[in-house]
Design an enzyme around this catalytic site. Sequence first.
Site, short mmCIF file in Angstrom:
data_model
loop_
_atom_site.label_atom_id
_atom_site.label_comp_id
_atom_site.label_asym_id
_atom_site.label_seq_id
_atom_site.Cartn_x
_atom_site.Cartn_y
_atom_site.Cartn_z
N GLU A 131 43.60 13.03 -24.50
CA GLU A 131 43.83 12.00 -25.45
C GLU A 131 42.61 11.17 -25.73
OE1 GLU A 131 46.69 11.72 -26.34
OE2 GLU A 131 48.06 11.14 -25.12
N HIS A 183 44.80 13.12 -15.28
CA HIS A 183 45.77 14.04 -15.51
C HIS A 183 46.62 14.32 -14.12
CE1 HIS A 183 47.62 17.57 -17.32
NE2 HIS A 183 47.56 16.79 -18.51
N1 COA Z 1 42.69 4.78 -14.61
C1 COA Z 1 42.53 4.26 -13.31
N2 COA Z 1 43.34 5.04 -12.13
C2 COA Z 1 44.11 6.06 -12.17
C3 COA Z 1 44.12 6.67 -13.63
C4 COA Z 1 43.36 6.04 -14.58
N3 COA Z 1 43.56 6.73 -15.81
N4 COA Z 1 44.83 7.73 -13.34
C5 COA Z 1 45.13 7.88 -12.25
N5 COA Z 1 44.55 6.68 -11.44
C6 COA Z 1 45.09 6.33 -9.96
C7 COA Z 1 46.40 5.85 -9.93
O1 COA Z 1 46.83 4.35 -10.17
C8 COA Z 1 46.58 6.26 -8.34
O2 COA Z 1 46.24 5.44 -7.75
P1 COA Z 1 46.93 4.39 -6.58
O3 COA Z 1 47.47 5.55 -5.79
O4 COA Z 1 46.09 3.49 -6.10
O5 COA Z 1 48.04 4.00 -7.27
C9 COA Z 1 45.98 7.46 -8.18
O6 COA Z 1 44.83 7.61 -9.40
C10 COA Z 1 46.47 8.79 -8.34
O7 COA Z 1 47.05 8.76 -9.61
P2 COA Z 1 48.69 9.26 -9.92
O8 COA Z 1 49.35 8.17 -10.11
O9 COA Z 1 48.90 10.37 -8.73
O10 COA Z 1 48.36 10.03 -11.23
P3 COA Z 1 49.70 10.84 -11.84
O11 COA Z 1 49.56 12.46 -12.07
O12 COA Z 1 50.93 10.29 -11.83
O13 COA Z 1 49.18 10.42 -13.38
C11 COA Z 1 48.31 10.08 -15.44
C12 COA Z 1 48.73 11.16 -14.33
C13 COA Z 1 47.83 10.94 -16.72
C14 COA Z 1 49.64 9.35 -15.83
C15 COA Z 1 47.19 9.03 -15.30
O14 COA Z 1 46.10 9.51 -14.90
C16 COA Z 1 47.39 7.90 -16.37
O15 COA Z 1 47.91 6.92 -16.13
N6 COA Z 1 46.16 8.31 -16.94
C17 COA Z 1 45.95 7.05 -18.21
C18 COA Z 1 46.81 7.27 -19.44
C19 COA Z 1 46.64 8.54 -19.97
O16 COA Z 1 45.53 8.77 -20.37
N7 COA Z 1 47.59 9.29 -20.34
C20 COA Z 1 47.41 10.49 -21.23
C21 COA Z 1 47.80 11.70 -20.30
S1 COA Z 1 47.51 13.26 -21.26
#
Ligand code: COA
Length: 364
Positions: A308, A250
Amino acid sequence: MDSTATRSGLDGVVVADTRLSEVDGERGRLVVEGHDIERLAGATSFEATAGLLWTGALPQGEALAAIRRALAEGRVRAFEQLEADELPRFVDGMDALRAATARLTAEDGFDAPARLTGAVAVYAAAWARTRAGGRPLAPDPELSHAADTLRMLTGELPDPARVAGLETYLVTVADHGMNASTFAARVVASTGSDAVSAIVAAIGALKGPLHGGAPGPVLDMLDEIGEPARAAQWIEAELAAGRRIMGMGHRIYRVRDPRAAVLEGALARLEQAGLANGRLALARAVERVAEGALRAKYPDRPLAANVEFYTAVLLDAVGLDRAAFSPTFAAGRVAGWCAHVLEQRATGRLIRPASRYVGPAPQA
Ligand code: COA
Protein backbone atom coordinates in the site's frame (compact mmCIF):
# COMPACT_ATOMS: atom_id res chain seq x y z
CA MET A 1 0.78 -25.58 20.19
CA ASP A 2 -2.33 -27.10 21.76
CA SER A 3 -4.45 -28.17 18.78
CA THR A 4 -7.59 -26.92 20.54
CA ALA A 5 -6.14 -23.47 21.28
CA THR A 6 -7.88 -20.58 19.53
CA ARG A 7 -5.94 -18.90 16.70
CA SER A 8 -8.17 -15.93 16.21
CA GLY A 9 -6.26 -14.49 13.25
CA LEU A 10 -5.69 -17.95 11.70
CA ASP A 11 -1.96 -17.06 11.49
CA GLY A 12 -0.10 -19.88 9.82
CA VAL A 13 -3.23 -22.03 9.43
CA VAL A 14 -3.18 -23.60 5.96
CA VAL A 15 -6.74 -23.63 4.62
CA ALA A 16 -6.20 -24.55 0.96
CA ASP A 17 -3.79 -25.98 -1.56
CA THR A 18 -3.52 -23.44 -4.33
CA ARG A 19 -1.77 -23.22 -7.68
CA LEU A 20 -2.44 -19.52 -7.92
CA SER A 21 0.19 -17.72 -5.87
CA GLU A 22 2.76 -18.22 -3.17
CA VAL A 23 3.73 -15.60 -0.62
CA ASP A 24 7.12 -16.30 0.95
CA GLY A 25 7.16 -13.98 3.93
CA GLU A 26 10.68 -14.78 5.08
CA ARG A 27 12.37 -14.16 1.74
CA GLY A 28 9.99 -11.51 0.46
CA ARG A 29 9.03 -13.42 -2.65
CA LEU A 30 5.71 -13.51 -4.50
CA VAL A 31 5.16 -16.15 -7.18
CA VAL A 32 2.02 -16.04 -9.33
CA GLU A 33 1.34 -19.36 -11.11
CA GLY A 34 5.05 -20.04 -11.56
CA HIS A 35 6.11 -16.44 -12.31
CA ASP A 36 7.99 -14.13 -9.97
CA ILE A 37 6.02 -10.93 -9.61
CA GLU A 38 9.07 -8.88 -10.68
CA ARG A 39 9.04 -10.65 -14.06
CA LEU A 40 5.27 -10.44 -14.53
CA ALA A 41 4.54 -6.86 -13.54
CA GLY A 42 5.65 -4.35 -16.14
CA ALA A 43 6.18 -7.07 -18.75
CA THR A 44 2.73 -8.66 -18.97
CA SER A 45 -0.65 -7.14 -19.69
CA PHE A 46 -3.49 -7.35 -17.22
CA GLU A 47 -5.36 -9.49 -19.76
CA ALA A 48 -2.48 -12.00 -19.88
CA THR A 49 -2.17 -12.08 -16.09
CA ALA A 50 -5.90 -12.66 -15.70
CA GLY A 51 -5.67 -15.44 -18.29
CA LEU A 52 -2.77 -16.97 -16.40
CA LEU A 53 -4.81 -17.01 -13.20
CA TRP A 54 -7.96 -18.32 -14.84
CA THR A 55 -6.43 -20.99 -17.10
CA GLY A 56 -3.03 -21.83 -15.58
CA ALA A 57 -0.95 -20.66 -18.56
CA LEU A 58 0.04 -17.27 -19.95
CA PRO A 59 -2.27 -16.84 -22.95
CA GLN A 60 -0.83 -15.82 -26.29
CA GLY A 61 -2.16 -15.12 -29.77
CA GLU A 62 -5.85 -15.90 -30.20
CA ALA A 63 -6.22 -17.03 -26.56
CA LEU A 64 -5.01 -13.63 -25.38
CA ALA A 65 -7.22 -11.82 -27.87
CA ALA A 66 -10.20 -13.84 -26.62
CA ILE A 67 -9.56 -12.75 -23.02
CA ARG A 68 -9.22 -9.14 -24.14
CA ARG A 69 -12.59 -9.41 -25.94
CA ALA A 70 -14.23 -11.14 -22.96
CA LEU A 71 -13.05 -8.42 -20.57
CA ALA A 72 -14.24 -5.70 -22.96
CA GLU A 73 -17.62 -7.41 -23.19
CA GLY A 74 -17.68 -7.68 -19.41
CA ARG A 75 -17.18 -3.92 -19.13
CA VAL A 76 -19.88 -3.19 -21.71
CA ARG A 77 -22.43 -5.56 -20.14
CA ALA A 78 -21.68 -4.27 -16.64
CA PHE A 79 -22.22 -0.68 -17.78
CA GLU A 80 -25.67 -1.70 -19.11
CA GLN A 81 -26.54 -2.93 -15.60
CA LEU A 82 -25.30 0.20 -13.84
CA GLU A 83 -27.86 2.33 -12.00
CA ALA A 84 -25.89 5.55 -12.29
CA ASP A 85 -28.47 7.59 -10.36
CA GLU A 86 -27.79 5.53 -7.23
CA LEU A 87 -24.09 6.40 -7.12
CA PRO A 88 -24.17 9.96 -5.70
CA ARG A 89 -25.50 8.77 -2.35
CA PHE A 90 -22.33 6.78 -1.64
CA VAL A 91 -19.67 8.72 0.26
CA ASP A 92 -17.31 5.75 0.15
CA GLY A 93 -16.20 4.20 -3.13
CA MET A 94 -16.09 0.69 -1.70
CA ASP A 95 -19.72 1.02 -0.56
CA ALA A 96 -20.65 2.08 -4.09
CA LEU A 97 -18.63 -0.75 -5.63
CA ARG A 98 -20.19 -3.31 -3.31
CA ALA A 99 -23.72 -2.09 -4.01
CA ALA A 100 -23.30 -1.91 -7.79
CA THR A 101 -21.71 -5.36 -7.96
CA ALA A 102 -24.42 -6.82 -5.74
CA ARG A 103 -27.05 -6.00 -8.39
CA LEU A 104 -25.48 -8.46 -10.84
CA THR A 105 -26.70 -12.02 -11.17
CA ALA A 106 -25.38 -15.30 -12.50
CA GLU A 107 -28.49 -15.44 -14.72
CA ASP A 108 -27.28 -12.30 -16.50
CA GLY A 109 -23.94 -13.98 -17.24
CA PHE A 110 -21.98 -12.53 -14.32
CA ASP A 111 -20.78 -15.82 -12.93
CA ALA A 112 -17.92 -15.65 -15.46
CA PRO A 113 -14.53 -14.22 -14.34
CA ALA A 114 -14.17 -11.83 -17.30
CA ARG A 115 -17.64 -10.40 -16.73
CA LEU A 116 -17.02 -9.80 -13.04
CA THR A 117 -13.56 -8.37 -13.64
CA GLY A 118 -14.97 -6.01 -16.25
CA ALA A 119 -17.75 -5.02 -13.87
CA VAL A 120 -15.50 -4.09 -10.95
CA ALA A 121 -13.42 -1.79 -13.17
CA VAL A 122 -16.53 -0.11 -14.58
CA TYR A 123 -18.16 0.42 -11.18
CA ALA A 124 -14.98 1.69 -9.53
CA ALA A 125 -14.63 4.22 -12.32
CA ALA A 126 -18.32 5.13 -12.41
CA TRP A 127 -18.25 6.09 -8.75
CA ALA A 128 -15.01 8.07 -9.20
CA ARG A 129 -16.53 10.05 -12.10
CA THR A 130 -19.70 10.71 -10.11
CA ARG A 131 -17.67 11.90 -7.14
CA ALA A 132 -15.75 14.27 -9.42
CA GLY A 133 -19.07 15.79 -10.47
CA GLY A 134 -19.37 14.06 -13.84
CA ARG A 135 -21.41 11.22 -15.33
CA PRO A 136 -19.98 7.70 -15.63
CA LEU A 137 -18.25 7.13 -18.95
CA ALA A 138 -19.31 4.17 -21.08
CA PRO A 139 -16.52 1.66 -21.70
CA ASP A 140 -14.60 1.59 -24.98
CA PRO A 141 -14.25 -2.08 -25.96
CA GLU A 142 -11.47 -1.24 -28.42
CA LEU A 143 -9.09 -0.23 -25.63
CA SER A 144 -7.03 -2.53 -23.43
CA HIS A 145 -8.51 -3.19 -20.00
CA ALA A 146 -5.97 -0.95 -18.23
CA ALA A 147 -6.31 1.90 -20.75
CA ASP A 148 -10.09 1.80 -20.65
CA THR A 149 -10.15 1.58 -16.86
CA LEU A 150 -7.91 4.65 -16.61
CA ARG A 151 -9.99 6.51 -19.21
CA MET A 152 -13.21 5.76 -17.32
CA LEU A 153 -11.60 6.72 -13.99
CA THR A 154 -10.09 10.03 -15.07
CA GLY A 155 -12.42 11.05 -17.89
CA GLU A 156 -9.49 11.56 -20.29
CA LEU A 157 -7.82 9.44 -22.93
CA PRO A 158 -4.75 8.56 -20.92
CA ASP A 159 -1.07 8.96 -21.70
CA PRO A 160 0.53 5.54 -22.55
CA ALA A 161 3.07 5.95 -19.73
CA ARG A 162 0.27 6.39 -17.20
CA VAL A 163 -1.57 3.38 -18.65
CA ALA A 164 1.65 1.39 -18.18
CA GLY A 165 1.80 2.59 -14.56
CA LEU A 166 -1.78 1.46 -13.87
CA GLU A 167 -1.26 -1.82 -15.73
CA THR A 168 1.82 -2.60 -13.64
CA TYR A 169 -0.24 -1.90 -10.54
CA LEU A 170 -3.22 -4.07 -11.59
CA VAL A 171 -0.89 -6.98 -12.41
CA THR A 172 1.06 -6.55 -9.16
CA VAL A 173 -2.03 -6.82 -6.98
CA ALA A 174 -3.94 -9.44 -9.00
CA ASP A 175 -3.34 -12.23 -6.50
CA HIS A 176 -1.64 -12.65 -3.15
CA GLY A 177 -2.11 -15.95 -1.36
CA MET A 178 -4.81 -16.39 1.24
CA ASN A 179 -5.36 -12.74 2.10
CA ALA A 180 -8.55 -11.78 3.94
CA SER A 181 -10.65 -10.83 0.91
CA THR A 182 -9.59 -13.91 -1.04
CA PHE A 183 -10.43 -16.07 1.96
CA ALA A 184 -13.83 -14.36 2.19
CA ALA A 185 -14.46 -15.15 -1.49
CA ARG A 186 -13.43 -18.77 -0.99
CA VAL A 187 -15.65 -19.18 2.08
CA VAL A 188 -18.67 -18.02 0.07
CA ALA A 189 -17.72 -20.15 -2.96
CA SER A 190 -17.25 -23.16 -0.67
CA THR A 191 -20.95 -23.13 0.18
CA GLY A 192 -21.85 -23.61 -3.48
CA SER A 193 -22.98 -20.00 -3.79
CA ASP A 194 -22.49 -17.97 -6.98
CA ALA A 195 -19.42 -15.97 -7.98
CA VAL A 196 -21.17 -12.58 -7.65
CA SER A 197 -21.85 -13.31 -3.98
CA ALA A 198 -18.23 -14.35 -3.47
CA ILE A 199 -16.92 -11.15 -5.06
CA VAL A 200 -19.32 -8.96 -3.05
CA ALA A 201 -18.03 -10.58 0.16
CA ALA A 202 -14.45 -10.01 -0.98
CA ILE A 203 -15.13 -6.33 -1.69
CA GLY A 204 -16.50 -6.00 1.86
CA ALA A 205 -13.33 -7.53 3.29
CA LEU A 206 -11.03 -5.41 1.14
CA LYS A 207 -12.69 -2.21 2.35
CA GLY A 208 -11.12 -2.42 5.81
CA PRO A 209 -8.05 -0.27 6.60
CA LEU A 210 -6.07 -3.31 7.72
CA HIS A 211 -6.42 -4.75 4.22
CA GLY A 212 -7.18 -2.60 1.17
CA GLY A 213 -8.17 0.66 2.79
CA ALA A 214 -4.66 1.89 3.58
CA PRO A 215 -3.38 3.66 0.42
CA GLY A 216 -5.57 6.75 0.75
CA PRO A 217 -4.38 7.30 4.34
CA VAL A 218 -0.75 6.77 3.18
CA LEU A 219 -1.10 9.75 0.86
CA ASP A 220 -2.74 11.76 3.65
CA MET A 221 0.28 10.91 5.80
CA LEU A 222 2.75 12.04 3.13
CA ASP A 223 0.81 15.28 2.70
CA GLU A 224 0.82 15.93 6.43
CA ILE A 225 4.55 15.24 6.69
CA GLY A 226 5.21 17.45 3.68
CA GLU A 227 9.00 17.26 3.67
CA PRO A 228 11.57 14.61 4.65
CA ALA A 229 12.89 16.68 7.57
CA ARG A 230 9.52 16.46 9.34
CA ALA A 231 9.16 12.68 8.97
CA ALA A 232 10.82 11.54 12.21
CA GLN A 233 8.82 13.86 14.44
CA TRP A 234 5.53 12.97 12.73
CA ILE A 235 6.10 9.22 12.85
CA GLU A 236 7.20 9.32 16.49
CA ALA A 237 4.10 11.28 17.45
CA GLU A 238 1.84 8.77 15.69
CA LEU A 239 3.48 5.83 17.42
CA ALA A 240 3.38 7.61 20.78
CA ALA A 241 -0.36 8.15 20.26
CA GLY A 242 -0.73 4.39 19.70
CA ARG A 243 -1.67 4.72 16.03
CA ARG A 244 -0.44 2.47 13.24
CA ILE A 245 1.65 3.78 10.38
CA MET A 246 -0.33 3.06 7.25
CA GLY A 247 1.49 1.17 4.50
CA MET A 248 3.87 -0.46 6.99
CA GLY A 249 3.77 -3.99 8.38
CA HIS A 250 2.32 -7.21 7.07
CA ARG A 251 0.87 -10.41 8.47
CA ILE A 252 3.13 -12.63 6.33
CA TYR A 253 6.15 -10.60 5.20
CA ARG A 254 9.04 -10.33 7.62
CA VAL A 255 10.98 -8.27 5.09
CA ARG A 256 9.92 -5.55 2.67
CA ASP A 257 6.92 -6.56 0.58
CA PRO A 258 8.30 -7.35 -2.92
CA ARG A 259 5.35 -5.53 -4.45
CA ALA A 260 6.56 -2.30 -2.82
CA ALA A 261 9.74 -2.52 -4.93
CA VAL A 262 7.78 -3.29 -8.11
CA LEU A 263 5.51 -0.28 -7.61
CA GLU A 264 8.41 1.95 -6.57
CA GLY A 265 10.09 0.99 -9.87
CA ALA A 266 6.96 1.83 -11.86
CA LEU A 267 6.83 5.18 -10.13
CA ALA A 268 10.48 5.86 -10.92
CA ARG A 269 9.73 5.15 -14.61
CA LEU A 270 6.89 7.68 -14.52
CA GLU A 271 9.20 10.18 -12.92
CA GLN A 272 11.78 9.63 -15.66
CA ALA A 273 9.01 10.27 -18.21
CA GLY A 274 8.33 13.57 -16.44
CA LEU A 275 4.89 12.38 -15.32
CA ALA A 276 5.35 11.75 -11.62
CA ASN A 277 4.07 13.87 -8.78
CA GLY A 278 7.36 14.69 -7.05
CA ARG A 279 6.44 12.51 -4.08
CA LEU A 280 8.88 9.65 -4.73
CA ALA A 281 11.76 11.18 -2.77
CA LEU A 282 9.45 12.06 0.13
CA ALA A 283 7.96 8.56 0.13
CA ARG A 284 11.40 6.96 0.22
CA ALA A 285 12.47 9.20 3.10
CA VAL A 286 9.31 8.53 5.10
CA GLU A 287 9.63 4.79 4.52
CA ARG A 288 13.20 4.84 5.87
CA VAL A 289 12.18 6.78 8.96
CA ALA A 290 9.09 4.66 9.60
CA GLU A 291 11.03 1.42 9.26
CA GLY A 292 13.63 2.65 11.75
CA ALA A 293 11.05 3.88 14.24
CA LEU A 294 9.10 0.61 14.04
CA ARG A 295 12.31 -1.38 14.47
CA ALA A 296 13.08 0.59 17.62
CA LYS A 297 9.58 0.05 18.99
CA TYR A 298 9.20 -3.62 17.95
CA PRO A 299 12.74 -5.04 17.78
CA ASP A 300 11.42 -8.61 17.50
CA ARG A 301 8.73 -7.96 14.89
CA PRO A 302 10.08 -6.74 11.53
CA LEU A 303 7.64 -4.18 10.11
CA ALA A 304 8.59 -2.90 6.65
CA ALA A 305 6.75 -1.23 3.78
CA ASN A 306 3.84 -3.17 2.33
CA VAL A 307 2.18 -2.90 -1.08
CA GLU A 308 0.00 0.00 0.00
CA PHE A 309 2.88 2.37 0.65
CA TYR A 310 3.88 2.84 -2.99
CA THR A 311 0.38 2.12 -4.27
CA ALA A 312 -0.60 5.48 -2.87
CA VAL A 313 2.13 7.42 -4.64
CA LEU A 314 1.89 5.47 -7.90
CA LEU A 315 -1.89 5.75 -8.26
CA ASP A 316 -1.67 9.46 -7.47
CA ALA A 317 0.97 9.88 -10.19
CA VAL A 318 -1.19 7.91 -12.61
CA GLY A 319 -3.88 10.56 -12.11
CA LEU A 320 -6.32 8.99 -9.66
CA ASP A 321 -8.03 10.70 -6.78
CA ARG A 322 -7.12 9.07 -3.47
CA ALA A 323 -10.77 8.19 -2.83
CA ALA A 324 -10.56 5.84 -5.83
CA PHE A 325 -7.50 3.93 -4.59
CA SER A 326 -9.30 1.10 -2.77
CA PRO A 327 -11.85 0.53 -5.57
CA THR A 328 -8.92 0.42 -8.02
CA PHE A 329 -7.22 -2.17 -5.80
CA ALA A 330 -10.41 -4.22 -6.16
CA ALA A 331 -10.24 -3.79 -9.96
CA GLY A 332 -6.89 -5.63 -9.92
CA ARG A 333 -7.55 -8.16 -7.17
CA VAL A 334 -10.87 -9.28 -8.66
CA ALA A 335 -8.89 -11.33 -11.20
CA GLY A 336 -7.42 -13.34 -8.31
CA TRP A 337 -10.73 -13.57 -6.45
CA CYS A 338 -12.35 -15.10 -9.54
CA ALA A 339 -9.49 -17.56 -9.94
CA HIS A 340 -9.87 -18.63 -6.32
CA VAL A 341 -13.61 -19.11 -6.79
CA LEU A 342 -12.86 -21.43 -9.74
CA GLU A 343 -10.21 -23.28 -7.75
CA GLN A 344 -12.42 -23.59 -4.68
CA ARG A 345 -15.20 -25.04 -6.82
CA ALA A 346 -12.82 -27.50 -8.46
CA THR A 347 -10.84 -28.69 -5.46
CA GLY A 348 -12.26 -27.33 -2.22
CA ARG A 349 -14.70 -28.44 0.44
CA LEU A 350 -17.19 -26.47 2.53
CA ILE A 351 -15.09 -24.16 4.73
CA ARG A 352 -16.52 -24.52 8.19
CA PRO A 353 -14.03 -23.98 11.02
CA ALA A 354 -14.76 -24.45 14.70
CA SER A 355 -15.08 -22.05 17.62
CA ARG A 356 -14.51 -22.47 21.32
CA TYR A 357 -17.48 -21.65 23.53
CA VAL A 358 -16.60 -19.19 26.31
CA GLY A 359 -20.15 -18.11 27.19
CA PRO A 360 -22.05 -18.89 30.37
CA ALA A 361 -22.87 -22.48 31.24
CA PRO A 362 -26.54 -23.31 30.69
CA GLN A 363 -28.69 -22.87 33.76
CA ALA A 364 -29.65 -26.09 35.49
N1 COA B 1 2.35 0.75 12.67
C1 COA B 1 2.53 0.65 13.99
N2 COA B 1 2.51 -0.49 14.66
C2 COA B 1 2.27 -1.61 13.96
C3 COA B 1 2.08 -1.60 12.57
C4 COA B 1 2.12 -0.36 11.93
N3 COA B 1 1.91 -0.25 10.61
N4 COA B 1 1.87 -2.85 12.16
C5 COA B 1 1.92 -3.63 13.23
N5 COA B 1 2.16 -2.88 14.32
C6 COA B 1 2.30 -3.36 15.68
C7 COA B 1 0.96 -3.83 16.23
O1 COA B 1 0.23 -2.75 16.81
C8 COA B 1 1.39 -4.85 17.24
O2 COA B 1 1.77 -4.20 18.41
P1 COA B 1 1.10 -4.53 19.82
O3 COA B 1 1.43 -5.97 20.06
O4 COA B 1 1.77 -3.57 20.72
O5 COA B 1 -0.35 -4.28 19.63
C9 COA B 1 2.65 -5.45 16.63
O6 COA B 1 3.13 -4.50 15.68
C10 COA B 1 2.40 -6.74 15.92
O7 COA B 1 1.44 -6.52 14.89
P2 COA B 1 0.25 -7.51 14.60
O8 COA B 1 -1.03 -6.89 15.10
O9 COA B 1 0.59 -8.88 15.03
O10 COA B 1 0.27 -7.50 13.06
P3 COA B 1 -0.83 -8.13 12.14
O11 COA B 1 -0.20 -9.25 11.41
O12 COA B 1 -2.10 -8.41 12.83
O13 COA B 1 -1.09 -6.88 11.21
C11 COA B 1 -1.21 -5.38 9.47
C12 COA B 1 -0.66 -6.73 9.92
C13 COA B 1 -0.96 -5.18 7.99
C14 COA B 1 -2.73 -5.36 9.71
C15 COA B 1 -0.54 -4.27 10.30
O14 COA B 1 0.84 -4.30 10.07
C16 COA B 1 -1.11 -2.91 10.03
O15 COA B 1 -2.12 -2.54 10.64
N6 COA B 1 -0.50 -2.10 9.10
C17 COA B 1 -1.02 -0.82 8.79
C18 COA B 1 -2.19 -0.93 7.82
C19 COA B 1 -1.76 -1.35 6.43
O16 COA B 1 -0.78 -0.87 5.91
N7 COA B 1 -2.55 -2.23 5.84
C20 COA B 1 -2.28 -2.75 4.52
C21 COA B 1 -1.84 -4.17 4.58
S1 COA B 1 -1.28 -4.77 3.01
